[in-house]
Design a protein around this motif. Structure first.
Motif, mmCIF file in Angstrom:
data_model
loop_
_atom_site.group_PDB
_atom_site.id
_atom_site.type_symbol
_atom_site.label_atom_id
_atom_site.label_comp_id
_atom_site.label_asym_id
_atom_site.label_seq_id
_atom_site.Cartn_x
_atom_site.Cartn_y
_atom_site.Cartn_z
ATOM 1 N N LEU A 119 35.104 -23.590 24.280
ATOM 2 C CA LEU A 119 34.797 -23.357 22.867
ATOM 3 C C LEU A 119 35.405 -22.076 22.322
ATOM 4 O O LEU A 119 35.450 -21.884 21.098
ATOM 5 C CB LEU A 119 33.265 -23.290 22.665
ATOM 6 N N ARG A 145 36.026 -24.597 10.002
ATOM 7 C CA ARG A 145 36.988 -23.519 9.758
ATOM 8 C C ARG A 145 37.535 -23.529 8.333
ATOM 9 O O ARG A 145 37.465 -22.493 7.632
ATOM 10 C CB ARG A 145 38.122 -23.581 10.773
ATOM 11 N N LEU A 161 36.618 -18.702 13.613
ATOM 12 C CA LEU A 161 35.705 -18.655 12.468
ATOM 13 C C LEU A 161 35.411 -17.209 12.085
ATOM 14 O O LEU A 161 35.465 -16.305 12.933
ATOM 15 C CB LEU A 161 34.394 -19.372 12.817
ATOM 16 N N LEU A 185 29.215 -16.181 11.522
ATOM 17 C CA LEU A 185 28.969 -17.083 12.652
ATOM 18 C C LEU A 185 27.770 -16.544 13.430
ATOM 19 O O LEU A 185 27.739 -15.374 13.824
ATOM 20 C CB LEU A 185 30.193 -17.134 13.566
ATOM 21 N N ASN A 212 33.648 -28.976 19.486
ATOM 22 C CA ASN A 212 34.916 -28.501 18.921
ATOM 23 C C ASN A 212 35.254 -29.216 17.625
ATOM 24 O O ASN A 212 35.842 -28.621 16.703
ATOM 25 C CB ASN A 212 36.046 -28.703 19.933
ATOM 26 N N LEU A 270 33.349 -27.336 14.987
ATOM 27 C CA LEU A 270 33.911 -26.010 14.718
ATOM 28 C C LEU A 270 35.212 -26.110 13.926
ATOM 29 O O LEU A 270 35.459 -25.324 13.001
ATOM 30 C CB LEU A 270 34.147 -25.266 16.032
ATOM 31 N N ARG A 271 36.037 -27.110 14.250
ATOM 32 C CA ARG A 271 37.312 -27.273 13.536
ATOM 33 C C ARG A 271 37.087 -27.776 12.109
ATOM 34 O O ARG A 271 37.882 -27.472 11.216
ATOM 35 C CB ARG A 271 38.217 -28.219 14.316
ATOM 36 N N CYS A 291 27.704 -20.411 9.526
ATOM 37 C CA CYS A 291 27.663 -21.406 10.601
ATOM 38 C C CYS A 291 26.711 -20.911 11.685
ATOM 39 O O CYS A 291 26.819 -19.763 12.146
ATOM 40 C CB CYS A 291 29.066 -21.607 11.176
ATOM 41 N N ASP A 301 38.080 -22.024 19.326
ATOM 42 C CA ASP A 301 37.586 -22.515 18.034
ATOM 43 C C ASP A 301 36.488 -21.615 17.477
ATOM 44 O O ASP A 301 36.374 -21.455 16.255
ATOM 45 C CB ASP A 301 37.060 -23.946 18.190
ATOM 46 N N LEU A 302 35.695 -21.004 18.332
ATOM 47 C CA LEU A 302 34.673 -20.075 17.847
ATOM 48 C C LEU A 302 35.307 -18.811 17.269
ATOM 49 O O LEU A 302 34.910 -18.326 16.203
ATOM 50 C CB LEU A 302 33.712 -19.708 18.985
ATOM 51 N N LEU A 358 24.957 -21.853 15.495
ATOM 52 C CA LEU A 358 24.979 -22.674 16.703
ATOM 53 C C LEU A 358 23.763 -22.334 17.558
ATOM 54 O O LEU A 358 23.455 -21.156 17.757
ATOM 55 C CB LEU A 358 26.245 -22.416 17.516
#
Length: 387
Positions: free
Chosen positions: A250, A225, A257, A262, A218, A221-222, A236, A253-254, A238
């Motif tokens: 998650l 952003r 974006l 993503l 997290n 992810l933050r 981004c 926060d996902l 993952l």
């Protein structure tokens, strides 16, 4: 007359996806299995790495236990296996595997040498799971018994010995990386970017991990952003188990974006084809790392890194990339922005230097040779490992 290879029985907590398990697989597949008569016991099930290790011709046995919950049947199987295998050296991996190896030595014919392998740093015991805290403390009580305690990071050794672990047999053998596997790969870069519809001009920041609170995904992810809002060409990526919006920890926060930039790949077994597609790798862990494999793998693939100051991250990265405090989202965002906004020439220079650093300091051959020398000393019973 050919000298008999030492018979080494590796007892590991699990063979599921993880850094320690990958290191064991790399050690065996990279050549250690040619220098030793190797056998492996997983306290749980074969996991992701069991079949890979078996494919090397190395016997893999399982005890079918749950981590932290030993069973009479599992312990009975362990007892019989060590009597049948009759190892010269018992090598534990991770806290529970170390305990099992210590128990196994008690019933093993010939009193084999006992080595432990600790691959976890301990910044604050309070953040560890209860079962992990118990295992850490049991290891501490038993730490005078091993002939050798191998740590994969300098910080892990310092922290454990400060906790009260015996220091007379501690040594550090860092992770090593197969440079023919982990390498820059233009074809792999173009292939994955093509599949994800990412242009060559776009900058891609990736995080490769399993979901676990210690990985602090997290935080990453933050940090991403505001950068993705500011930089419309930034993507981004993952990669790892449970790193998706289906994970409630998650999801928020996902979903914050830009979804079109993503890319969630899930668990992959082709990481040598994933890293080259990145321009930057981020390690956002808050605790627990020893020697983070992902940093060495990414750098060997020519990818610069931004990492939190956990484990031996600072020793791996050196002056190539950026290091930030743990759980400091603004600092992480600032470091990522600085790196993402470097010129193409500057990133290419970092890419080359990253590869050179791993080649010089952490080649797999060096790690394999260090284990071979260590096992030779254990088997002879002399040197710093003497009983």
């Amino acid at each position: 007359m050919t000298k008999k290879r030492p018979r080494v029985l590796h007892i590991t907590t699990t063979l599921n996806t993880g850094g320690a398990q990958r290191s064991l697989d790399s050690l065996l597949s990279g050549g250690s299995a040619d220098q030793t008569d190797s056998h492996v016991i997983s306290m749980t099930d074969p996991g992701a790495f069991g079949p890979k290790i078996e494919a090397l011709g190395i016997p893999v046995h399982t005890l079918g236990m749950t981590i932290g919950k030993p069973t009479f049947g599992g312990l009975r199987t362990l007892r019989q296996l060590v009597k049948d295998i009759r190892p010269d050296i018992l090598q534990g991996w991770m806290y529970h595997g170390n305990i099992a190896a210590a128990l196994a030595q008690k019933v093993c014919p010939g009193k084999p040498a006992l080595a432990w392998n600790i691959r976890h740093s301990v910044h604050d015991l309070a953040v560890e799971k209860r079962s992990t805290r118990i295992a850490i403390n049991i290891n501490k009580v038993l730490s005078g018994r091993p002939d050798s305690i191998i740590y994969n990071s300098i910080l892990a050794r310092q922290q454990h010995e400060a906790l009260g672990y015996a220091d007379r047999t501690g040594t550090v053998i860092p992770n090593g990386f197969d440079l023919s596997t982990w390498r820059p790969n233009r074809q792999a870069r173009d292939k994955l970017r093509g599949e994800l519809e990412i242009s060559e001009q776009a900058r891609v920041v990736g995080l490769v991990a399993r979901h676990h609170p210690m990985k602090d995904v997290n935080n990453f992810l933050r940090a991403m952003r505001p950068l993705m809002d500011e930089l419309p060409g930034l993507h981004c990526l993952l990669c790892g188990l449970d790193l998706d919006a289906g994970n409630p920890a998650l999801a928020e926060d996902l979903l914050a974006l830009p979804q079109e930039r993503l890319h969630v790949l899930g668990l992959r077994d082709d990481l040598p084809g994933v890293y080259p597609a990145l321009d930057l790798l981020c390690l956002s862990s808050a605790w627990g790392e020893g020697f983070p494999n992902v940093l060495g793998e990414a750098m060997a693939c020519g990818v610069a890194c931004v990492a939190t100051d956990v484990g031996d991250s600072r020793h791996v990265i050196g002056d190539i990339g950026r290091l930030v405090p743990v759980s400091d989202t603004p600092a992480l965002a600032a470091a990522l922005r600085d790196m993402v906004c470097l010129s193409d020439d500057s990133l290419r220079d970092l890419s080359s230097r990253a590869r050179d650093r791993i080649t010089e300091l952490y080649p797999l051959e060096g790690t394999i040779n260090a284990y071979a020398s260590h096992y030779a000393a254990l088997r002879k019973g002399d040197g710093p490992c003497a009983r």
